[in-house]
Design a protein around this motif. Structure first.
Motif, PDB file in Angstrom:
ATOM      1  N   TYR A 170      -2.927   1.842   4.011  1.00 17.37           N
ATOM      2  CA  TYR A 170      -1.509   2.162   4.143  1.00 17.37           C
ATOM      3  C   TYR A 170      -1.157   2.203   5.629  1.00 17.37           C
ATOM      4  N   GLN A 193      -6.517   9.128  -5.501  1.00 19.15           N
ATOM      5  CA  GLN A 193      -6.850   8.481  -4.240  1.00 19.15           C
ATOM      6  C   GLN A 193      -7.152   9.557  -3.202  1.00 19.15           C
ATOM      7  N   TYR A 202      -5.073  -3.664  -1.226  1.00 22.72           N
ATOM      8  CA  TYR A 202      -5.918  -2.949  -2.184  1.00 22.72           C
ATOM      9  C   TYR A 202      -7.121  -3.818  -2.556  1.00 22.72           C
ATOM     10  N   MET A 210       3.309   6.087  -8.696  1.00 28.70           N
ATOM     11  CA  MET A 210       2.369   4.977  -8.838  1.00 28.70           C
ATOM     12  C   MET A 210       2.424   4.390 -10.242  1.00 28.70           C
ATOM     13  N   LYS A 211       2.537   3.069 -10.294  1.00 29.75           N
ATOM     14  CA  LYS A 211       2.458   2.361 -11.563  1.00 29.75           C
ATOM     15  C   LYS A 211       0.995   2.160 -11.939  1.00 29.75           C
ATOM     16  N   ALA A 212       0.788   1.585 -13.109  1.00 34.06           N
ATOM     17  CA  ALA A 212      -0.570   1.349 -13.582  1.00 34.06           C
ATOM     18  C   ALA A 212      -1.336   0.358 -12.722  1.00 34.06           C
ATOM     19  N   ASP A 213      -0.634  -0.440 -11.925  1.00 30.77           N
ATOM     20  CA  ASP A 213      -1.324  -1.437 -11.097  1.00 30.77           C
ATOM     21  C   ASP A 213      -1.742  -0.883  -9.741  1.00 30.77           C
ATOM     22  N   ASN A 214      -1.711   0.417  -9.589  1.00 35.45           N
ATOM     23  CA  ASN A 214      -2.160   1.082  -8.363  1.00 35.45           C
ATOM     24  C   ASN A 214      -1.229   0.926  -7.169  1.00 35.45           C
ATOM     25  N   ASP A 215      -0.062   0.393  -7.366  1.00 36.16           N
ATOM     26  CA  ASP A 215       0.915   0.264  -6.284  1.00 36.16           C
ATOM     27  C   ASP A 215       1.589   1.627  -6.096  1.00 36.16           C
ATOM     28  N   MET A 216       1.202   2.356  -5.040  1.00 31.97           N
ATOM     29  CA  MET A 216       1.728   3.693  -4.808  1.00 31.97           C
ATOM     30  C   MET A 216       2.847   3.648  -3.776  1.00 31.97           C
ATOM     31  N   GLY A 222     -10.822   1.481 -10.723  1.00 24.79           N
ATOM     32  CA  GLY A 222      -9.562   0.785 -10.527  1.00 24.79           C
ATOM     33  C   GLY A 222      -8.443   1.316 -11.388  1.00 24.79           C
ATOM     34  N   PHE A 271       2.236   1.017   1.453  1.00 26.89           N
ATOM     35  CA  PHE A 271       1.085   0.254   0.966  1.00 26.89           C
ATOM     36  C   PHE A 271       0.936  -1.048   1.730  1.00 26.89           C
ATOM     37  N   ALA A 323      -5.410   3.540 -12.525  1.00 29.32           N
ATOM     38  CA  ALA A 323      -4.355   4.222 -11.771  1.00 29.32           C
ATOM     39  C   ALA A 323      -4.455   5.739 -11.922  1.00 29.32           C
ATOM     40  N   TYR A 332       1.576  15.080  -2.281  1.00 28.58           N
ATOM     41  CA  TYR A 332       0.523  15.139  -1.285  1.00 28.58           C
ATOM     42  C   TYR A 332       0.990  16.011  -0.122  1.00 28.58           C
ATOM     43  N   TYR A 354       2.571   7.480 -12.792  1.00 31.47           N
ATOM     44  CA  TYR A 354       2.008   8.739 -12.315  1.00 31.47           C
ATOM     45  C   TYR A 354       2.834   9.216 -11.125  1.00 31.47           C
ATOM     46  N   PHE A 383      -7.867   1.365  -0.509  1.00 29.53           N
ATOM     47  CA  PHE A 383      -6.470   1.075  -0.206  1.00 29.53           C
ATOM     48  C   PHE A 383      -6.228   1.267   1.295  1.00 29.53           C
TER      49      PHE A 383
END
Lengths: 115, 113
Positions: free
Chosen positions: A35, A104, A48, B95-101, A98, A45, A100, B37, B33, A33
């Motif tokens: 950012y 990370q 990805y 974060m959604k399941a599609d990894n978009d954080m 991959g 973001f 979620a 951090y 999720y 990823f």
């Protein structure tokens, strides 16, 4: 390596120059990823990868931004014709798969200053 | 779109005391999720704690715990027995399941000796 490695740590560019930022993910990590973190803000973001496939590039702010990961390991974020608003810290992160639910892991970032 | 709000730009706490950092989020998703951090001056983002939305039980990691209120879309971080090394920026993330954080704007925490 033991962690995500980014280089260079600092980059100063004159407006209009092209820059390339490198990310070495944790060995074996499938997902990578990018950012962008502006001063005083949280990371945003950009894009990805899963292996060499770029699955989402919706966060790239303009067509001057381009990312690649040709062999599914090292990735390069390229910014063409840099502008002052591109000044930020660019963070790279990798995760094992991959999914979620996987954590990370972040690198220390590259601070880009465009003069 | 998902948004994450951290309403406290700066917080301070005395060493050995307890502090709570606030975070709220907005989403229509049911499965997601949440993360806290830590970002010290070295800039490296370090995961403090993670919560899966479908789990009722609040996550804990040593001195760090969360209060996850799904209906209220609230996810606060409690740091007990604060240490000088806890001084850093703290970011809440969704974060959604599609990894978009998505990250909040951060809270700068200072632990005073």
């Amino acid at each position: 390596g033991a962690g995500v490695s980014q280089s260079p740590r600092y980059k100063v560019a004159k407006r209009g120059q092209d820059v390339a930022l490198r990310c070495d993910p944790i060995s074996g990590h499938v997902s990578l990823f990018w950012y962008q973190q502006a001063l005083g803000q949280g990371p945003e973001f950009l894009t990805y990868f899963q292996n060499e496939a770029q699955l989402d590039k919706s966060g790239l702010p303009s067509d001057r931004f381009f990312a690649e990961r040709p062999e599914g390991s090292v990735s390069t974020l390229k910014i063409q014709r840099t502008q002052q608003e591109d000044s930020a810290v660019y963070l790279c992160a990798s995760s094992l798969t991959g999914l979620a639910k996987n954590i990370q892991y972040f690198g220390a970032g590259t601070r880009l200053s465009v003069l | 779109a998902q948004t994450v709000t951290q309403s406290q730009p700066e917080m301070s706490v005395q060493e050995a005391e307890t502090v709570t950092l606030s975070c709220t989020y907005d989403t229509s998703e049911s499965n997601y999720y949440l993360f806290w951090y830590k970002q010290p001056p070295s800039r490296q983002m370090i995961l403090v704690i993670r919560q899966e939305a479908y789990k009722q039980q609040n996550a804990t990691e040593n001195r760090f715990s969360v209060n996850f209120q799904k209906a209220a879309k609230s996810f606060s971080l409690k740091i007990s027995d604060s240490q000088l090394g806890d001084t850093a920026m703290y970011f809440c993330a969704f974060m959604k399941a599609d990894n978009d954080m998505r990250f909040g704007a951060g809270t700068r925490l200072t632990v005073k000796p």
